[in-house]
Design a protein around this motif. Structure first.
Motif, PDB file in Angstrom:
ATOM      1  N   SER A   1       0.818  -1.223   0.000  1.00 26.04           N
ATOM      2  CA  SER A   1       0.000   0.000   0.000  1.00 26.04           C
ATOM      3  C   SER A   1       0.850   1.269   0.000  1.00 26.04           C
ATOM      4  O   SER A   1       0.323   2.369  -0.173  1.00 26.04           O
ATOM      5  CB  SER A   1      -0.934  -0.003   1.216  1.00 26.04           C
ATOM      6  OG  SER A   1      -0.222  -0.294   2.391  1.00 26.04           O
ATOM      7  N   ILE A   2       2.155   1.127   0.159  1.00 26.09           N
ATOM      8  CA  ILE A   2       3.000   2.317   0.312  1.00 26.09           C
ATOM      9  C   ILE A   2       3.014   3.228  -0.941  1.00 26.09           C
ATOM     10  O   ILE A   2       2.756   4.435  -0.816  1.00 26.09           O
ATOM     11  CB  ILE A   2       4.438   1.920   0.727  1.00 26.09           C
ATOM     12  CG1 ILE A   2       4.426   1.230   2.108  1.00 26.09           C
ATOM     13  CG2 ILE A   2       5.382   3.113   0.718  1.00 26.09           C
ATOM     14  CD1 ILE A   2       4.126   2.122   3.297  1.00 26.09           C
ATOM     15  N   PRO A   3       3.273   2.707  -2.151  1.00 25.29           N
ATOM     16  CA  PRO A   3       3.360   3.631  -3.302  1.00 25.29           C
ATOM     17  C   PRO A   3       2.104   4.480  -3.478  1.00 25.29           C
ATOM     18  O   PRO A   3       2.185   5.690  -3.709  1.00 25.29           O
ATOM     19  CB  PRO A   3       3.571   2.703  -4.511  1.00 25.29           C
ATOM     20  CG  PRO A   3       4.164   1.463  -3.932  1.00 25.29           C
ATOM     21  CD  PRO A   3       3.548   1.319  -2.562  1.00 25.29           C
TER      22      PRO A   3
ATOM     23  N   SER B   1       8.642  -1.321  -3.885  1.00 20.15           N
ATOM     24  CA  SER B   1       7.472  -2.139  -3.578  1.00 20.15           C
ATOM     25  C   SER B   1       7.187  -3.006  -4.791  1.00 20.15           C
ATOM     26  O   SER B   1       7.510  -2.623  -5.929  1.00 20.15           O
ATOM     27  CB  SER B   1       6.279  -1.198  -3.316  1.00 20.15           C
ATOM     28  OG  SER B   1       5.067  -1.913  -3.332  1.00 20.15           O
ATOM     29  N   VAL B   2       6.560  -4.135  -4.568  1.00 19.28           N
ATOM     30  CA  VAL B   2       6.243  -5.009  -5.694  1.00 19.28           C
ATOM     31  C   VAL B   2       5.307  -4.304  -6.680  1.00 19.28           C
ATOM     32  O   VAL B   2       5.362  -4.546  -7.890  1.00 19.28           O
ATOM     33  CB  VAL B   2       5.662  -6.365  -5.191  1.00 19.28           C
ATOM     34  CG1 VAL B   2       4.226  -6.226  -4.767  1.00 19.28           C
ATOM     35  CG2 VAL B   2       5.817  -7.460  -6.215  1.00 19.28           C
ATOM     36  N   ASN B   3       4.500  -3.383  -6.179  1.00 19.07           N
ATOM     37  CA  ASN B   3       3.580  -2.659  -7.063  1.00 19.07           C
ATOM     38  C   ASN B   3       4.304  -1.791  -8.080  1.00 19.07           C
ATOM     39  O   ASN B   3       3.733  -1.409  -9.087  1.00 19.07           O
ATOM     40  CB  ASN B   3       2.615  -1.802  -6.239  1.00 19.07           C
ATOM     41  CG  ASN B   3       1.244  -2.433  -6.193  1.00 19.07           C
ATOM     42  OD1 ASN B   3       1.115  -3.620  -6.475  1.00 19.07           O
ATOM     43  ND2 ASN B   3       0.231  -1.658  -5.855  1.00 19.07           N
ATOM     44  N   LEU B   4       5.573  -1.467  -7.801  1.00 15.04           N
ATOM     45  CA  LEU B   4       6.345  -0.645  -8.737  1.00 15.04           C
ATOM     46  C   LEU B   4       6.988  -1.506  -9.826  1.00 15.04           C
ATOM     47  O   LEU B   4       7.660  -1.000 -10.713  1.00 15.04           O
ATOM     48  CB  LEU B   4       7.431   0.130  -7.985  1.00 15.04           C
ATOM     49  CG  LEU B   4       6.918   1.028  -6.855  1.00 15.04           C
ATOM     50  CD1 LEU B   4       8.069   1.640  -6.085  1.00 15.04           C
ATOM     51  CD2 LEU B   4       6.017   2.120  -7.426  1.00 15.04           C
ATOM     52  N   LEU B   5       6.783  -2.812  -9.708  1.00 16.01           N
ATOM     53  CA  LEU B   5       7.381  -3.727 -10.687  1.00 16.01           C
ATOM     54  C   LEU B   5       6.321  -4.392 -11.562  1.00 16.01           C
ATOM     55  O   LEU B   5       6.629  -4.980 -12.586  1.00 16.01           O
ATOM     56  CB  LEU B   5       8.201  -4.815  -9.972  1.00 16.01           C
ATOM     57  CG  LEU B   5       9.285  -4.307  -9.024  1.00 16.01           C
ATOM     58  CD1 LEU B   5       9.937  -5.468  -8.298  1.00 16.01           C
ATOM     59  CD2 LEU B   5      10.331  -3.507  -9.785  1.00 16.01           C
TER      60      LEU B   5
END
Ligand SMILES: Nc1ncnc2c1ncn2[C@@H]1O[C@H](COP(=O)(O)OP(=O)(O)OP(=O)(O)O)[C@@H](O)[C@H]1O
Length: 280
Positions: free
Chosen positions: A85-87, A116-120
Motif C-alpha cells: 500500500s506504500i506507493p 514495492s512489488v507494485n512498482l514492478l
C-alpha cells in the motif's frame, strides 16, 4: 561469515585455529545478505504487527516522514508483497527503473525512496499469487538488488504476523530494531507478545510499541473517546519492558492523506517519542 558462540570447552582464542571449527555446531550461522554496492543504508528499522489492519503501513510512512522532517534521508522497503500500500499513499503509480547494476527505488515528492512489488507490476491491480519462498526471495532482492543510495533510515513495512517474510527480513537484513504497531483491542490478546517474542528470539532489539486507533477526539468538546476500549498499552509495555513510542488517535486527516495519495505532506504529531528512540 559464522558468528562465534563460545561454549564450555572451546579454546580461549576462539574458533580460529580450532580443529573442530568446520564441524562445530556451536557456531551460529549468519544468513545476512550483502546490500547492493550502490546502497549506503545507515539504519534498518522493521515495522511489525501481530495482525493486519492496525495501521502498520501508516505508521511506517509516518516514521519516514518524521525523519525526513528532521533532515535525515529515508526509504521504505515495502515487504508487504501481497498487500502493498506504500506507493499509492504517496501517489506513485509509475514503474521502477533499473539497469544491469540493479533496480532504482521510486522517489516520493518529499524525497522518500520507495521500493514495492507494485512498482514492478505492469498493472498495479494485478494480484501477487506467489508461494512463500518466492515472496521471501523478492523481499531479499529488495535489499540486495535495489540501489538505495544514501539512506539514513530504511523502514521495512512487514506483512502482519510472524510468517515467512519477517523471518527472512530478520535473517537476511541487518535490522537495527523493530517497532511494534498495535490497536487497543489487539493488546488484550497475546498477539503483540508473539511479535515481540519473535524479534527477541532472533536477537532483534524491540525499540518500542505504538498504539494506533487509540481514541477519537470529539470535534465539539475535545473529549477523548476510547472507541475500541480502554488502552492497556502502558501495562503491556511495562510487562515487556519496552517504551511506548506513541498513541495515535483516529484522525480523519490521516485517512484523507492516505486516500488522497498525499502522504508526503503528513505531519504525524503523535510520534515524537519514536524519533527520540530512532535517533539514538
Ligand atoms: N490513526 C488513524 N486515523 C485514521 N485512519 C487511519 C489511522 N491509521 C490507519 N488509518 C487508515 O486505516 C487503513 C488501514 O491502515 P494501514 O494500511 O496502515 O494498515 P495495515 O496494518 O498496514 O494493514 P495491512 O495489515 O493490510 O497491511 C488505511 O486506510 C489508513 O488510512
Amino acid at each position: 561469515m559464522a558468528e562465534e558462540k563460545k561454549q564450555e570447552g572451546c579454546p580461549s582464542e576462539g574458533c580460529a585455529g580450532c580443529s573442530h571449527a568446520s564441524t562445530c555446531t556451536s557456531q551460529m550461522k549468519d544468513f545476512r545478505k550483502p546490500a547492493n554496492p550502490y546502497s549506503a543504508v545507515r539504519k534498518v528499522i522493521g515495522v511489525i504487527s501481530g495482525k493486519g489492519g492496525v495501521g502498520k503501513s501508516m505508521v511506517t510512512a509516518s516514521l519516514a516522514r518524521m525523519m525526513i522532517e528532521k533532515g535525515y534521508t529515508a526509504g521504505i522497503l515495502d515487504a508487504d508483497i501481497t498487500g502493498p500500500s506504500i506507493p499509492k499513499m504517496y501517489g506513485i503509480h509509475e514503474q521502477a527503473l533499473g539497469n544491469e547494476e540493479g533496480m532504482l527505488p521510486c522517489v516520493a515528492k518529499d524525497g522518500t525512496k520507495i521500493m514495492s512489488v507494485n512498482l514492478l507490476l505492469e498493472k498495479e491491480d494485478t494480484p501477487v499469487i506467489w508461494r512463500g519462498p518466492i515472496i521471501a526471495g523478492v523481499v531479499t532482492q529488495f535489499w540486495t538488488d535495489v540501489m538505495w543510495g544514501d539512506v539514513d533510515y530504511l523502514f521495512v513495512d512487514m506483512p502482519p504476523g510472524t510468517g515467512d517474510v519477517p523471518l527472512t527480513v530478520f535473517q537476511s537484513l541487518p535490522v537495527d530494531g523493530v517497532v511494534i504497531v498495535t490497536s487497543p483491542q489487539d493488546l488484550v490478546s497475546m498477539i503483540v507478545k508473539k511479535a515481540y517474542h519473535m524479534a527477541k528470539d532472533m536477537d532483534i532489539p524491540v525499540l518500542g510499541i505504538v498504539e494506533n486507533f487509540s481514541y477519537l477526539k470529539c470535534p465539539d468538546c475535545g473529549r477523548k473517546i476510547e472507541v475500541f476500549g480502554k488502552s492497556r498499552i502502558g501495562e503491556i509495555a511495562k510487562e515487556l519492558d519496552i517504551p511506548v513510542l506513541g498513541r495515535i488517535p483516529i484522525d480523519p486527516k490521516l485517512t484523507e492523506a492516505v486516500d488522497g495519495e498525499a502522504f508526503d505532506q503528513v505531519k504525524n504529531v503523535y510520534l515524537d517519542d519514536a524519533a527520540k528512540v530512532l535517533e539514538v
